[in-house]
Scaffold this active site. Structure first.
Site, PDB file in Angstrom:
ATOM      1  N   HIS A   1       0.809  -1.220   0.000  1.00  0.00           N
ATOM      2  CA  HIS A   1       0.000   0.000   0.000  1.00  0.00           C
ATOM      3  C   HIS A   1       0.842   1.269   0.000  1.00  0.00           C
ATOM      4  CE1 HIS A   1      -4.049  -1.780   0.694  1.00  0.00           C
ATOM      5  NE2 HIS A   1      -3.304  -2.811   1.037  1.00  0.00           N
TER       6      HIS A   1
ATOM      7  N   ASP B   1       3.529   9.300  -0.816  1.00  0.00           N
ATOM      8  CA  ASP B   1       2.316   8.571  -0.417  1.00  0.00           C
ATOM      9  C   ASP B   1       2.073   7.463  -1.422  1.00  0.00           C
ATOM     10  OD1 ASP B   1       0.016   8.049   1.072  1.00  0.00           O
ATOM     11  OD2 ASP B   1      -0.661  10.132   1.034  1.00  0.00           O
TER      12      ASP B   1
HETATM   13  P1  ADQ Z   1      -3.118   6.001   4.803  1.00  0.00           P
HETATM   14  O1  ADQ Z   1      -1.733   6.487   4.958  1.00  0.00           O
HETATM   15  O2  ADQ Z   1      -3.897   5.821   6.041  1.00  0.00           O
HETATM   16  O3  ADQ Z   1      -3.217   4.657   3.946  1.00  0.00           O
HETATM   17  P2  ADQ Z   1      -4.963   7.487   2.868  1.00  0.00           P
HETATM   18  O4  ADQ Z   1      -4.924   6.769   1.586  1.00  0.00           O
HETATM   19  O5  ADQ Z   1      -4.930   8.953   2.725  1.00  0.00           O
HETATM   20  O6  ADQ Z   1      -3.777   7.180   3.872  1.00  0.00           O
HETATM   21  O7  ADQ Z   1      -6.265   7.049   3.606  1.00  0.00           O
HETATM   22  C1  ADQ Z   1      -6.679   7.692   4.768  1.00  0.00           C
HETATM   23  C2  ADQ Z   1      -8.115   7.295   5.053  1.00  0.00           C
HETATM   24  O8  ADQ Z   1      -8.413   7.678   6.390  1.00  0.00           O
HETATM   25  C3  ADQ Z   1      -9.122   7.957   4.137  1.00  0.00           C
HETATM   26  O9  ADQ Z   1     -10.118   7.046   3.795  1.00  0.00           O
HETATM   27  C4  ADQ Z   1      -9.680   9.091   5.006  1.00  0.00           C
HETATM   28  O10 ADQ Z   1     -11.027   9.385   4.742  1.00  0.00           O
HETATM   29  C5  ADQ Z   1      -9.537   8.521   6.394  1.00  0.00           C
HETATM   30  N1  ADQ Z   1      -9.323   9.612   7.364  1.00  0.00           N
HETATM   31  C6  ADQ Z   1      -8.239  10.397   7.489  1.00  0.00           C
HETATM   32  N2  ADQ Z   1      -8.429  11.310   8.467  1.00  0.00           N
HETATM   33  C7  ADQ Z   1      -9.647  11.093   8.952  1.00  0.00           C
HETATM   34  C8  ADQ Z   1     -10.443  11.699   9.981  1.00  0.00           C
HETATM   35  N3  ADQ Z   1     -10.010  12.728  10.706  1.00  0.00           N
HETATM   36  N4  ADQ Z   1     -11.665  11.171  10.214  1.00  0.00           N
HETATM   37  C9  ADQ Z   1     -12.112  10.138   9.498  1.00  0.00           C
HETATM   38  N5  ADQ Z   1     -11.430   9.536   8.520  1.00  0.00           N
HETATM   39  C10 ADQ Z   1     -10.218  10.000   8.258  1.00  0.00           C
HETATM   40  C11 ADQ Z   1      -2.286   3.739   3.325  1.00  0.00           C
HETATM   41  C12 ADQ Z   1      -1.231   4.375   2.413  1.00  0.00           C
HETATM   42  C13 ADQ Z   1      -1.909   5.222   1.351  1.00  0.00           C
HETATM   43  C14 ADQ Z   1      -2.908   4.369   0.569  1.00  0.00           C
HETATM   44  C15 ADQ Z   1      -3.834   3.618   1.509  1.00  0.00           C
HETATM   45  C16 ADQ Z   1      -4.705   2.613   0.765  1.00  0.00           C
HETATM   46  O11 ADQ Z   1      -0.331   5.169   3.181  1.00  0.00           O
HETATM   47  O12 ADQ Z   1      -0.961   5.789   0.468  1.00  0.00           O
HETATM   48  O13 ADQ Z   1      -3.694   5.207  -0.257  1.00  0.00           O
HETATM   49  O14 ADQ Z   1      -3.093   2.907   2.496  1.00  0.00           O
HETATM   50  O15 ADQ Z   1      -3.931   1.765  -0.020  1.00  0.00           O
END
Ligand code: ADQ
Length: 475
Positions: free
Chosen positions: A157, A364
């Protein structure tokens, strides 16, 4: 029919797709398991005095989960240690933050062996096994050692680092060689795929023939499988009651001002400090925007046990406080900085209220917030996405305003452009972005990966078209 066995470090299917606060990975895996009847195996998040390998089976949100407890030493060495203090910073190009301690590597190997020994008896003869993320890279090799012959796939990921960064990891070669125990290894982007290929060809001196590596009599297919979101569901969520209430509340509090929105897990890879400083640059370069715009940053704390996370939190409190102290007026605060999680439906309403979605990670794997922001927009009055070229999402989302997050001027200029963008251009850009988010949604991702895992020996190529701009480490 074969079952799908999903394995990831943490197992947290959302009880309800609408209201959970589960992150992108959890949402994606739960969707996959509802589609294919299967089991989700991983760590319970709990520790016990002595590891027993006892599995607790539960049904959560329509998904069967199999959980196993670890020991405190496992948590320290495998999770806080090798996963979060070694691999996470290294794979996000923060070699300066990476800790290389022998005990971490030993804990990582031990836990992967323990997971393999616990999981192997659950695997039926025709089951497909799909292992997720950097916590579990050597798991297939451990399963093979126990005689598991099933098809096993791995999806990373997070980004794959450049070859020189990768070689700073002690035992990098041994770690990468374990990946050749998989039948399929998937990455988020062509950029990560190329970096992995470079390592394979130059460090392991193995050839890659049409996306297939042959070593020790096994073929490992490698490919880019960009992850998506439940796009239509999220778009629908954005117009329902809870989202509408959140939208109204935010719009009321905006008092006619434009809102720039950031939503992130609080992590140094997300570029939050650089984002605050770029926003400050906007206030310096365009003082006319002062009092007519504000930045809402929602950042949920994560991994508080790791010192680098405590430090980034303290820095962000300091930077946002300084900017607010310097620019605020009696009835305007430039940055609203909120440290709590939100329900997904609330979040959808907040995204929809924002005129600009500001997604500026320094590195990311994908970044699902960029896709959620697009999916939540009003088709007749959509906001503008400003997106870092170092987010994996940038390979697919070239209709966003793509920026270099290390450059304050560039980000500030893009913010100015986004805030002033005419409706016609906003709609045209959003339409193209939304078509992509809908087409490459989480079901497409899952189906492509599972098809690749099923097919023997060679599935159809799953590579993306080449990106229009080269994004590998060029900033
Ligand atoms: P993450 O690093 O966790 O995931 P991301 O892809 O941005 O990052 O996903 C974050 C998720 O958390 C989103 O669905 C967002 O809505 C949710 N989120 C963030 N802050 C929030 C809040 N305050 N309240 C509720 N929800 C919140 C890892 C990798 C990424 C990759 C994903 C999926 O680091 O690059 O995209 O896995 O493969």
């Amino acid at each position: 029919m074969s079952r799908l066995i999903v394995v990831s470090n943490r197992v947290n299917p959302p009880a309800d797709a609408g209201v959970g606060t589960a992150g992108g990975l959890a949402m994606a895996l739960a969707a996959a398991l509802r589609e294919y009847s299967g089991v989700w195996f991983g760590w319970s998040g709990e520790t016990v005095e002595t590891f027993s390998g006892q599995i607790s089976m539960q049904k959560v949100g329509g998904v069967t989960v199999a959980l196993v407890d670890l020991e405190e030493q496992d948590r320290e060495e495998y999770y806080d240690g090798y996963a979060n203090k070694t691999l996470w910073p290294l794979f996000h190009s923060r070699t300066d933050l990476a800790a290389f301690e022998r005990s971490f590597g030993e804990g990582y190997e031990r836990v992967n062996r323990r997971f393999a020994e616990t999981l192997a008896p659950l695997i039926g003869p025709n089951d497909l096994v799909w292992i997720h993320d950097y916590h579990l890279i050597p798991l297939a090799a451990e399963l093979r050692r126990l005689g598991v012959k099933n098809r096993i796939g791995f999806f990373l990921h997070i980004p794959w680092p450049g070859r020189h960064q990768m070689t700073t990891l002690p035992q990098h070669r041994e770690l990468v060689e374990t990946m050749l125990a998989y039948d399929v290894v998937g990455f988020q982007t062509n950029d990560a795929l190329e970096a992995f290929g470079d390592y394979i060809e130059r460090e392991l001196e193995l050839a890659i023939d049409d996306g297939v590596i042959t070593a020790n009599g096994r073929k490992t297919r490698i490919g880019a499988f960009p992850i998506g979101i439940e796009a239509q569901d999220f778009a629908d969520l954005a117009t329902q009651d809870v989202a509408r209430e959140a939208f109204e509340r935010v719009r009321y509090s905006q008092a006619g001002r434009k809102m720039i929105l950031g939503v992130d897990r609080l992590d140094y890879s997300k570029g939050l400090e650089e984002r605050f400083l770029a926003y400050e640059q906007l206030l310096v370069d365009h003082p006319d925007w002062a009092e007519h715009v504000f930045l809402l940053q929602i950042a949920t704390p994560s991994r508080d046990a790791v010192q680098a996370y405590q430090e980034i939190r303290a820095r962000l409190d300091g930077v946002s406080g300084r900017i607010n102290g310097a620019y605020a007026t009696v009835d305007w605060v430039p940055i609203r900085y909120v440290n709590r999680g939100h329900r997904r439906d609330e979040l959808a309403g907040i995204y929809r209220a924002a005129q600009v979605g500001l997604v500026t990670p320094l590195r990311d794997g994908m970044n699902l917030v960029a896709k959620e922001y697009v999916a939540a927009q009003d088709p007749e009055d959509p906001g503008v996405l400003v997106l870092s070229k170092y987010a994996g999402a940038a390979e697919q989302m070239q209709d966003a305003l793509i920026i270099n997050p290390f450059s304050r001027e560039e980000t500030s200029e893009a913010l100015g452009r986004a805030l002033a963008m005419p409706l016609k251009e906003r709609i045209a850009r959003w339409r193209r972005l939304m078509d992509g988010v809908l087409a490459d949604d989480v079901s497409a991702w899952r189906d492509r990966f599972v098809a690749a895992l099923r097919s023997d020996p060679r599935p159809a190529p799953v590579l993306l078209p080449p990106p229009s701009e080269k994004m590998a480490n060029d900033g």
